[in-house]
Design a protein around this motif. Structure first.
Motif, PDB file in Angstrom:
ATOM      1  N   ASP A  66       0.868  -1.177   0.000  1.00  0.00           N
ATOM      2  CA  ASP A  66       0.000   0.000   0.000  1.00  0.00           C
ATOM      3  C   ASP A  66       0.903   1.225   0.000  1.00  0.00           C
ATOM      4  N   VAL A  67       1.603   1.382  -1.121  1.00  0.00           N
ATOM      5  CA  VAL A  67       2.556   2.477  -1.300  1.00  0.00           C
ATOM      6  C   VAL A  67       1.965   3.404  -2.346  1.00  0.00           C
ATOM      7  N   ASP A  68       1.516   4.598  -1.952  1.00  0.00           N
ATOM      8  CA  ASP A  68       0.780   5.436  -2.905  1.00  0.00           C
ATOM      9  C   ASP A  68       1.000   6.920  -2.676  1.00  0.00           C
ATOM     10  N   ALA A  69       0.491   7.698  -3.623  1.00  0.00           N
ATOM     11  CA  ALA A  69       0.476   9.161  -3.552  1.00  0.00           C
ATOM     12  C   ALA A  69      -0.629   9.636  -4.481  1.00  0.00           C
ATOM     13  N   SER A  70      -1.214  10.776  -4.155  1.00  0.00           N
ATOM     14  CA  SER A  70      -2.272  11.344  -5.006  1.00  0.00           C
ATOM     15  C   SER A  70      -2.151  12.859  -5.037  1.00  0.00           C
ATOM     16  N   VAL A  71      -2.671  13.423  -6.110  1.00  0.00           N
ATOM     17  CA  VAL A  71      -2.678  14.879  -6.274  1.00  0.00           C
ATOM     18  C   VAL A  71      -4.000  15.279  -6.910  1.00  0.00           C
ATOM     19  N   SER A  72      -4.543  16.416  -6.471  1.00  0.00           N
ATOM     20  CA  SER A  72      -5.834  16.877  -6.974  1.00  0.00           C
ATOM     21  C   SER A  72      -5.736  18.317  -7.445  1.00  0.00           C
ATOM     22  N   GLY A  73      -6.519  18.635  -8.451  1.00  0.00           N
ATOM     23  CA  GLY A  73      -6.584  20.004  -8.960  1.00  0.00           C
ATOM     24  C   GLY A  73      -7.598  20.127 -10.082  1.00  0.00           C
ATOM     25  N   PHE A  74      -8.362  21.225 -10.065  1.00  0.00           N
ATOM     26  CA  PHE A  74      -9.358  21.499 -11.107  1.00  0.00           C
ATOM     27  C   PHE A  74     -10.370  20.362 -11.236  1.00  0.00           C
ATOM     28  N   GLY A  75     -10.742  19.781 -10.081  1.00  0.00           N
ATOM     29  CA  GLY A  75     -11.749  18.736 -10.090  1.00  0.00           C
ATOM     30  C   GLY A  75     -11.251  17.375 -10.552  1.00  0.00           C
ATOM     31  N   VAL A  76      -9.946  17.230 -10.719  1.00  0.00           N
ATOM     32  CA  VAL A  76      -9.372  15.955 -11.170  1.00  0.00           C
ATOM     33  C   VAL A  76      -8.402  15.440 -10.098  1.00  0.00           C
ATOM     34  N   THR A  77      -8.518  14.149  -9.766  1.00  0.00           N
ATOM     35  CA  THR A  77      -7.607  13.510  -8.812  1.00  0.00           C
ATOM     36  C   THR A  77      -6.858  12.383  -9.519  1.00  0.00           C
ATOM     37  N   VAL A  78      -5.532  12.416  -9.395  1.00  0.00           N
ATOM     38  CA  VAL A  78      -4.684  11.374  -9.966  1.00  0.00           C
ATOM     39  C   VAL A  78      -3.994  10.654  -8.815  1.00  0.00           C
ATOM     40  N   LYS A  79      -4.129   9.335  -8.789  1.00  0.00           N
ATOM     41  CA  LYS A  79      -3.528   8.538  -7.727  1.00  0.00           C
ATOM     42  C   LYS A  79      -2.690   7.415  -8.324  1.00  0.00           C
ATOM     43  N   SER A  80      -1.474   7.260  -7.809  1.00  0.00           N
ATOM     44  CA  SER A  80      -0.595   6.168  -8.202  1.00  0.00           C
ATOM     45  C   SER A  80      -0.370   5.280  -6.981  1.00  0.00           C
ATOM     46  N   LYS A  81      -0.578   3.978  -7.151  1.00  0.00           N
ATOM     47  CA  LYS A  81      -0.470   3.067  -6.009  1.00  0.00           C
ATOM     48  C   LYS A  81       0.243   1.771  -6.398  1.00  0.00           C
ATOM     49  N   ILE A  82       1.297   1.462  -5.666  1.00  0.00           N
ATOM     50  CA  ILE A  82       1.959   0.162  -5.807  1.00  0.00           C
ATOM     51  C   ILE A  82       1.195  -0.842  -4.957  1.00  0.00           C
ATOM     52  N   GLU A  83       0.641  -1.856  -5.616  1.00  0.00           N
ATOM     53  CA  GLU A  83      -0.189  -2.835  -4.916  1.00  0.00           C
ATOM     54  C   GLU A  83       0.555  -4.115  -4.564  1.00  0.00           C
ATOM     55  N   ALA A  84       1.695  -4.348  -5.202  1.00  0.00           N
ATOM     56  CA  ALA A  84       2.516  -5.517  -4.901  1.00  0.00           C
ATOM     57  C   ALA A  84       3.943  -5.239  -5.348  1.00  0.00           C
ATOM     58  N   LEU A  85       4.880  -5.897  -4.697  1.00  0.00           N
ATOM     59  CA  LEU A  85       6.296  -5.744  -5.066  1.00  0.00           C
ATOM     60  C   LEU A  85       7.056  -6.993  -4.665  1.00  0.00           C
ATOM     61  N   GLY A  86       8.242  -7.165  -5.256  1.00  0.00           N
ATOM     62  CA  GLY A  86       9.049  -8.333  -4.918  1.00  0.00           C
ATOM     63  C   GLY A  86      10.422  -8.279  -5.544  1.00  0.00           C
ATOM     64  N   THR A  87      11.247  -9.254  -5.197  1.00  0.00           N
ATOM     65  CA  THR A  87      12.618  -9.332  -5.712  1.00  0.00           C
ATOM     66  C   THR A  87      13.032 -10.788  -5.884  1.00  0.00           C
ATOM     67  N   VAL A  88      14.051 -11.005  -6.701  1.00  0.00           N
ATOM     68  CA  VAL A  88      14.798 -12.265  -6.765  1.00  0.00           C
ATOM     69  C   VAL A  88      16.259 -11.842  -6.696  1.00  0.00           C
ATOM     70  N   ARG A  89      16.941 -12.220  -5.598  1.00  0.00           N
ATOM     71  CA  ARG A  89      18.257 -11.646  -5.326  1.00  0.00           C
ATOM     72  C   ARG A  89      19.284 -12.695  -4.946  1.00  0.00           C
ATOM     73  N   GLY A  90      20.541 -12.359  -5.195  1.00  0.00           N
ATOM     74  CA  GLY A  90      21.651 -13.100  -4.642  1.00  0.00           C
ATOM     75  C   GLY A  90      22.102 -12.429  -3.356  1.00  0.00           C
ATOM     76  N   ARG A  91      22.703 -13.218  -2.464  1.00  0.00           N
ATOM     77  CA  ARG A  91      23.248 -12.677  -1.225  1.00  0.00           C
ATOM     78  C   ARG A  91      24.675 -13.204  -1.038  1.00  0.00           C
ATOM     79  N   VAL A  92      25.561 -12.328  -0.594  1.00  0.00           N
ATOM     80  CA  VAL A  92      26.941 -12.708  -0.261  1.00  0.00           C
ATOM     81  C   VAL A  92      27.249 -12.080   1.090  1.00  0.00           C
ATOM     82  N   GLY A  93      27.647 -12.931   2.038  1.00  0.00           N
ATOM     83  CA  GLY A  93      27.855 -12.409   3.369  1.00  0.00           C
ATOM     84  C   GLY A  93      28.999 -13.053   4.112  1.00  0.00           C
TER      85      GLY A  93
END
Length: 219
Positions: free
Chosen positions: A94-121
């Motif tokens: 639930d990563v989002d932001a929105s902006v409104s102006g002149f009666g218009v609202t624009v919203k961008s929302k990340i609904e899912a995310l993920g990775t496939v990674r290597g690890r070296v430690g």
């Protein structure tokens, strides 16, 4: 008479050595039971877990930001103190932001995310310090609302990620971890307009269960 003298001399010799022998026996340290074997943590093997965190867009006004949570699966190989691994994770977001102006609202929302990674430690017994990097993705939805009508379009953004973390065993098969990731996702087109590169900073914490019991005994 001769035999009596020899016997008397023998008794005198024995009496002279007896106190010394008793003193030697008294000086010996008492028997002490050996302590139980100490544990050595070995990171090799499969693990699964859960995690959650917070992400924020690198730039933008307003910036997308919010929380996420999901699951992890991975495998480690240990050689000496060095640990190599592969890990995949996915989360609802639930990563989002929105902006409104002149009666218009624009919203961008990340609904899912993920990775496939290597690890070296580098492992110091039950503590692992590591760097990580690989493939990253997000599922983002852009919504435009005007005059009570909403139109939406979703896109799958692919890219790369790099970061670092620390993980530590808190029980024979359980570990806790914390890590930072930087994600750079490719631009996609929404309603005919390119979105530009999406860059995210995230901090996440998780708990993992390691199969096979990564503890052996040191004798």
């Amino acid at each position: 008479m001769r035999n009596l003298l020899l016997a008397s001399a023998g008794l005198l010799v024995l009496s002279a050595f007896a106190p010394a022998s008793a003193a030697d026996m008294a000086a010996r340290a008492p028997y002490v039971k050996a302590p139980p074997p100490a544990a050595i943590y070995n990171w090799t093997g499969f693990y699964i877990g859960g995690f959650g965190g917070y992400a924020s867009e690198n730039s933008g006004n307003p910036k997308m930001e919010g929380g996420f949570g999901g699951g992890t699966v991975g495998y480690n190989w240990q050689a000496g103190n060095f640990v190599y691994g592969l890990e995949a994770d996915g989360a609802w977001a639930d990563v989002d932001a929105s902006v409104s102006g002149f009666g218009v609202t624009v919203k961008s929302k990340i609904e899912a995310l993920g990775t496939v990674r290597g690890r070296v430690g580098f492992a110091v017994d039950q503590v692992l310090f590591y760097g990580t990097g690989g493939y990253a993705w997000v599922d983002n939805k852009l919504s435009v609302t005007a005059l009570g009508v909403t139109a939406s379009q979703s896109n799958f953004h692919s890219g790369w990620t790099v970061g670092a973390g620390i993980e530590a065993f808190i029980a024979p098969q359980w570990s806790l971890k914390g890590e930072y990731l930087y994600r750079s996702l490719d631009s996609e087109t929404y309603f005919g307009v390119p979105s530009g590169t999406l860059e995210l900073h995230s901090v996440q914490f998780g708990v993992n269960y390691h199969f096979g019991g990564p503890v052996v005994a040191r004798y």
